[in-house]
Design an enzyme around this catalytic site. Sequence first.
Site, PDB file in Angstrom:
ATOM      1  N   CYS A 162     -30.429  35.546  -6.506  1.00 47.38           N
ATOM      2  CA  CYS A 162     -29.525  34.505  -5.996  1.00 47.38           C
ATOM      3  C   CYS A 162     -28.682  34.993  -4.834  1.00 47.38           C
ATOM      4  CB  CYS A 162     -28.664  33.956  -7.132  1.00 47.38           C
ATOM      5  SG  CYS A 162     -27.473  35.136  -7.839  1.00 47.38           S
ATOM      6  N   HIS A 197     -23.484  33.961 -10.332  1.00 45.95           N
ATOM      7  CA  HIS A 197     -24.574  33.246  -9.666  1.00 45.95           C
ATOM      8  C   HIS A 197     -24.023  32.573  -8.422  1.00 45.95           C
ATOM      9  CE1 HIS A 197     -28.510  31.365  -9.427  1.00 45.95           C
ATOM     10  NE2 HIS A 197     -27.950  30.175  -9.285  1.00 45.95           N
ATOM     11  N   HIS A 235     -30.937  27.540  -4.580  1.00 50.08           N
ATOM     12  CA  HIS A 235     -30.541  28.790  -5.237  1.00 50.08           C
ATOM     13  C   HIS A 235     -31.764  29.459  -5.842  1.00 50.08           C
ATOM     14  CE1 HIS A 235     -30.178  26.968  -9.521  1.00 50.08           C
ATOM     15  NE2 HIS A 235     -30.703  26.061  -8.745  1.00 50.08           N
TER      16      HIS A 235
END
Length: 385
Positions: A285, A340, A352
């Site tokens: 990510c 994240h 993402h």
Amino acid sequence: MRVVPSLALLLLVAALIREEAMSQVVPPPPSTSGLERFAKQIEPDLQGRPERLPQYVAHFRAQAANDPRLVAFRVEPTIADDDRVTLVGFVEFPETRSGLQEYLELLGFADIDNRLETLPAATLDDKQYGVVKTTHALSYDRPQRPREVVTDCLFGEPLYLLREDGDHVLVHSGEGYLGYVAAAAIERVGRDEFDAYVAGPHVRMIADHAVDKGLTLPVGAILKVQPGDAGVCELPTGATVAVPAEKRQPVEPPAAEIEQAIAAAVRLLETPYHWGGKTAAGIDCSGLVQIAFASIGFHLPRDANQQFYLGRLTATRWHRAGLRRGDTLYFISPVGKISHTGLYLGDDRFVHAELPQVKISSFNPEHDQYDPKRDASFAFAKRLW
């Protein structure tokens, strides 16, 4: 007669089995394994000792929470003679509140009275936002002396209010830093007024400009201007002031660069997720966001919780109206730690990287790409220009 499969056939079957197994790879479900690991770092036998309770809370903050300069965490633990633990204070997210309790339970504290407040405080009225209305306003680590300065908030800076404490208010400043600002320095506004104020167009002060004896518009301040007249700035109080052209410059988003960074991320759609990866062979990510901005010459730190230090705060879990295309998004783990990141595309969608591959998800329940997990765990957004 027994038929012996050929080597080629065996290899084909093995490949199909591997492919089927990979197609079923999903992110691991939330578990206590991370918390248990943290707990074992401080007590390998998971046998907590009452006299070390403050150390356990400090260890949780260091390992499983976030930088307290950026995310609220003020916890005061006490323990009674009957081993009943009481937690008072505040944290920013309910995930942190429950994660700390679970961590202490892993250390053997079975009777916990969890009184931690989650923010923004329920006691705030409908004016939960603010704008600095003085030349500048120092932000402190605590409302009472002795205290240390956290940062300086400039005139016109938008503030996200979290809780009141006497004549000070705990806020997120424009860059996201957490601190106590004097209530007298804040023009408190409601959601609609706040959204209208932070919406463009704006100018940036490039020289000090004295408005009157008690107010100077300082270098670096970003001020809203009247549409069609960049020379007239709107003050947080509703008044207006003329600012000479040589003391201001327009704030204009670099549209071409934003689109180039987004294009770099979108080209990696369906790239396999790989922890630590940063290429089309596999990417994670923070690697995806890092590579997207590297394509326009902007080099970010490696990890999501490091990238969060950069940029202006544009959205929080409880207020997302400020999101704009190209903002970086930050999500928290089941115990409240930033873990994240992604890149906002507009229209509630974001790109993402997560298992099994890079994809586009949405915050909107009406979209096919809606991701309830990410919608619930969204924490903040930042803008890098």
